[in-house]
Design an enzyme around this catalytic site. Structure first.
Site, PDB file in Angstrom:
ATOM      1  N   CYS A 114     -10.553  -2.486  -4.092  1.00 52.00           N
ATOM      2  CA  CYS A 114      -9.179  -2.557  -4.624  1.00 52.00           C
ATOM      3  C   CYS A 114      -8.491  -3.886  -4.337  1.00 52.00           C
ATOM      4  O   CYS A 114      -7.614  -4.312  -5.090  1.00 52.00           O
ATOM      5  CB  CYS A 114      -8.349  -1.410  -4.078  1.00 52.00           C
ATOM      6  SG  CYS A 114      -8.996   0.184  -4.632  1.00 52.00           S
ATOM      7  N   ASN A 170      -6.106   4.423 -11.392  1.00 58.15           N
ATOM      8  CA  ASN A 170      -6.450   3.342 -10.465  1.00 58.15           C
ATOM      9  C   ASN A 170      -7.668   2.614 -11.033  1.00 58.15           C
ATOM     10  O   ASN A 170      -8.750   3.189 -11.109  1.00 58.15           O
ATOM     11  CB  ASN A 170      -6.741   3.954  -9.091  1.00 58.15           C
ATOM     12  CG  ASN A 170      -7.134   2.926  -8.043  1.00 58.15           C
ATOM     13  OD1 ASN A 170      -7.524   1.806  -8.371  1.00 58.15           O
ATOM     14  ND2 ASN A 170      -7.057   3.322  -6.786  1.00 58.15           N
ATOM     15  N   HIS A 208      -1.203  -3.170  -6.102  1.00 68.41           N
ATOM     16  CA  HIS A 208      -2.402  -2.502  -6.628  1.00 68.41           C
ATOM     17  C   HIS A 208      -2.013  -1.061  -6.947  1.00 68.41           C
ATOM     18  O   HIS A 208      -1.348  -0.394  -6.142  1.00 68.41           O
ATOM     19  CB  HIS A 208      -3.504  -2.548  -5.574  1.00 68.41           C
ATOM     20  CG  HIS A 208      -4.564  -1.526  -5.798  1.00 68.41           C
ATOM     21  ND1 HIS A 208      -5.255  -1.452  -6.983  1.00 68.41           N
ATOM     22  CD2 HIS A 208      -5.038  -0.520  -5.017  1.00 68.41           C
ATOM     23  CE1 HIS A 208      -6.118  -0.448  -6.911  1.00 68.41           C
ATOM     24  NE2 HIS A 208      -6.004   0.128  -5.729  1.00 68.41           N
TER      25      HIS A 208
HETATM   26  C1  COA Z   1      -6.235  11.840  -3.169  1.00 67.67           C
HETATM   27  C2  COA Z   1      -4.811  12.335  -2.978  1.00 67.67           C
HETATM   28  C3  COA Z   1      -4.054  12.244  -4.287  1.00 67.67           C
HETATM   29  C4  COA Z   1      -4.905  13.792  -2.568  1.00 67.67           C
HETATM   30  O1  COA Z   1      -3.608  14.291  -2.302  1.00 67.67           O
HETATM   31  P1  COA Z   1      -3.331  15.097  -0.961  1.00 67.67           P
HETATM   32  O2  COA Z   1      -1.956  15.589  -1.043  1.00 67.67           O
HETATM   33  O3  COA Z   1      -3.677  14.202   0.184  1.00 67.67           O
HETATM   34  O4  COA Z   1      -4.320  16.294  -1.122  1.00 67.67           O
HETATM   35  P2  COA Z   1      -5.514  16.788  -0.200  1.00 67.67           P
HETATM   36  O5  COA Z   1      -6.679  15.859  -0.308  1.00 67.67           O
HETATM   37  O6  COA Z   1      -4.963  17.085   1.168  1.00 67.67           O
HETATM   38  O7  COA Z   1      -5.851  18.109  -0.955  1.00 67.67           O
HETATM   39  C5  COA Z   1      -4.872  19.161  -1.125  1.00 67.67           C
HETATM   40  C6  COA Z   1      -5.502  20.271  -1.945  1.00 67.67           C
HETATM   41  O8  COA Z   1      -5.629  19.854  -3.314  1.00 67.67           O
HETATM   42  C7  COA Z   1      -6.953  20.099  -3.762  1.00 67.67           C
HETATM   43  N1  COA Z   1      -7.306  19.087  -4.771  1.00 67.67           N
HETATM   44  C8  COA Z   1      -7.919  17.893  -4.589  1.00 67.67           C
HETATM   45  N2  COA Z   1      -8.053  17.257  -5.765  1.00 67.67           N
HETATM   46  C9  COA Z   1      -7.524  18.078  -6.696  1.00 67.67           C
HETATM   47  C10 COA Z   1      -7.375  17.966  -8.088  1.00 67.67           C
HETATM   48  N3  COA Z   1      -7.798  16.878  -8.773  1.00 67.67           N
HETATM   49  N4  COA Z   1      -6.772  18.984  -8.735  1.00 67.67           N
HETATM   50  C11 COA Z   1      -6.350  20.060  -8.098  1.00 67.67           C
HETATM   51  N5  COA Z   1      -6.449  20.241  -6.768  1.00 67.67           N
HETATM   52  C12 COA Z   1      -7.038  19.245  -6.077  1.00 67.67           C
HETATM   53  C13 COA Z   1      -7.793  19.985  -2.515  1.00 67.67           C
HETATM   54  O9  COA Z   1      -9.006  20.665  -2.695  1.00 67.67           O
HETATM   55  C14 COA Z   1      -6.901  20.649  -1.500  1.00 67.67           C
HETATM   56  O10 COA Z   1      -7.036  22.035  -1.637  1.00 67.67           O
HETATM   57  P3  COA Z   1      -6.974  23.008  -0.343  1.00 67.67           P
HETATM   58  O11 COA Z   1      -5.627  22.758   0.266  1.00 67.67           O
HETATM   59  O12 COA Z   1      -7.170  24.339  -0.942  1.00 67.67           O
HETATM   60  O13 COA Z   1      -8.109  22.530   0.528  1.00 67.67           O
HETATM   61  C15 COA Z   1      -4.071  11.530  -1.907  1.00 67.67           C
HETATM   62  O14 COA Z   1      -4.604  11.807  -0.644  1.00 67.67           O
HETATM   63  C16 COA Z   1      -4.134  10.060  -2.141  1.00 67.67           C
HETATM   64  O15 COA Z   1      -3.655   9.560  -3.135  1.00 67.67           O
HETATM   65  N6  COA Z   1      -4.688   9.301  -1.178  1.00 67.67           N
HETATM   66  C17 COA Z   1      -4.837   7.886  -1.352  1.00 67.67           C
HETATM   67  C18 COA Z   1      -5.984   7.664  -2.255  1.00 67.67           C
HETATM   68  C19 COA Z   1      -6.038   6.265  -2.744  1.00 67.67           C
HETATM   69  O16 COA Z   1      -5.053   5.618  -2.916  1.00 67.67           O
HETATM   70  N7  COA Z   1      -7.259   5.833  -2.990  1.00 67.67           N
HETATM   71  C20 COA Z   1      -7.505   4.576  -3.524  1.00 67.67           C
HETATM   72  C21 COA Z   1      -7.314   3.589  -2.457  1.00 67.67           C
HETATM   73  S1  COA Z   1      -7.191   2.060  -3.102  1.00 67.67           S
END
Ligand code: COA
Length: 339
Positions: free
Chosen positions: A104, A296, A266
């Protein structure tokens, strides 16, 4: 910039995995993304499209380019890199071509490398590109939904040239890394790691005396050929490092957040950008976001956002612009520009 014409909405993704538009929009801000054509469109062909526009706008031809820096995590081939494919496709001279693997923050790393070559006087027209074709290999089953809904395809490019005007162009760049958490946002396979770095096996290998550790049938059978992301851990680190590296760039040049015409972060997650905006007390018109439409796009996200902000007239001549990124590695970076 270039994005493929194939738009994929959140709703369309529900055909392949258990997800929904509300979850994706609430957690990430993403409404849709673009996917490259499965064949005939590659990371390099998208880069060609973006680079062609950048070269035209710079008022030069591909033959005038004297160095390429190409940032991507989704190269056409494991090797050689995309830089040489771009050199070939644009019929450029036998110039140097460097591939940057910083995910990224790749575009800002690439820009920083190019900036040093310009400052030293070694090159006069450097093509800096970020391009990604994520859709080629994400896990589109429910198992991979936390990663696959986030990423999109596209490319962005700039031509970097020297200026005689003082206090103009790239004022400074700031690059960082911390490999402590390298495995929490990574694609392990294919690779040479042989489960060396972690206590947990990251791959199943074939039971062979020699070879077969790079790519095995077991890896594919156990879905170990997809990217892995511990989203919450990435989020926590990103919201600390983004503001830090932006302030570092501003302070190095004796500016404050209020002096910024535009922050181009980003496009990792709209929630991250909003947190950074709040932390730096920036107005809405000082921060550019387009993740809603593209997802992204990793190394392409900063140049795509820069291009759109400029096309929309949001970057005034002489305006102070900060580019900032954080991602896998972890690596993070910023660049402060006087437009
Ligand atoms: C990935 C991201 C959106 C997930 O959001 P979050 O609030 O942290 O969610 P979690 O990973 O804790 O998951 C919460 C729940 O949603 C579920 N879930 C994950 N992806 C899902 C999707 N696409 N649709 C529906 N549910 C989903 C998970 O399974 C979890 O379920 P559970 O509570 O039953 O176990 C978030 O963590 C994020 O944006 N992180 C940064 C990622 C990033 O920027 N990456 C690139 C870096 S450059």
């Amino acid at each position: 910039m270039y994005v493929p014409d194939n738009v994929v909405t959140n709703q369309q993704l529900t055909q392949y995995m258990d997800t929904n538009d509300a979850w994706i929009q609430e957690r990430t801000g993403i409404q849709q993304r673009h996917y490259a054509h499965r064949t005939g469109e590659t990371t390099t062909t998208m880069a060609v499209q973006a680079a062609t526009i950048a070269i035209e706008r710079a008022g030069i031809t591909p033959q005038d380019i004297d160095f390429i820096v190409f940032a991507t995590l989704s190269p056409d081939y494991y090797f050689p890199g995309c830089g040489v494919l771009l050199q070939r496709a644009l019929h450029m001279k036998e110039i140097g071509a460097l591939d940057v693997r910083n995910q990224c923050s790749g575009f800002i790393y690439a820009l920083s490398v190019a900036d040093q070559f310009i400052r030293s006087g070694m090159y006069k027209n450097i093509l800096v590109v970020g391009s990604e074709k994520h859709s080629f290999g994400l896990d589109f089953s429910t198992r991979g939904r936390n990663v696959s809904v986030i990423f999109g395809d596209g490319a962005g490019a700039v031509v970097l040239q020297p200026t005689t005007e003082p206090n103009r162009g790239i004022l400074s760049t700031h690059l960082h890394s911390d490999g402590e958490n390298a495995e929490i946002l990574a694609m392990y396979n294919p690779g040479t790691h042989a489960n060396h770095w972690t206590n947990q096996p990251l791959a199943d290998f074939d039971d062979a005396d020699i070879g077969q550790m790079f790519m095995s049938h077991q890896m594919i059978d156990h879905a170990q050929n997809f990217p892995f992301m511990d989203g919450p851990s990435v989020f926590k680190k990103a919201v600390v490092k983004f503001p830090e590296v932006i302030l570092e760039a501003l302070q190095a040049n004796h500016y404050q957040p209020s002096d910024l015409s535009m922050l181009i972060p980003h496009q990792a997650n709209l929630r991250i950008s909003q947190y950074v905006q709040q932390k730096l007390a920036l107005r809405d018109d000082q921060v550019f976001n387009n993740i809603q439409r593209y997802g992204n796009t990793t190394a392409a996200s900063v140049p795509i956002a820069l291009c759109e902000a400029w096309q929309q007239g949001l970057i005034p001549e002489g305006g102070l612009v900060c580019l900032a990124a954080f991602g896998s590695g972890f690596t993070w970076a910023s660049a402060l520009l006087k437009w």
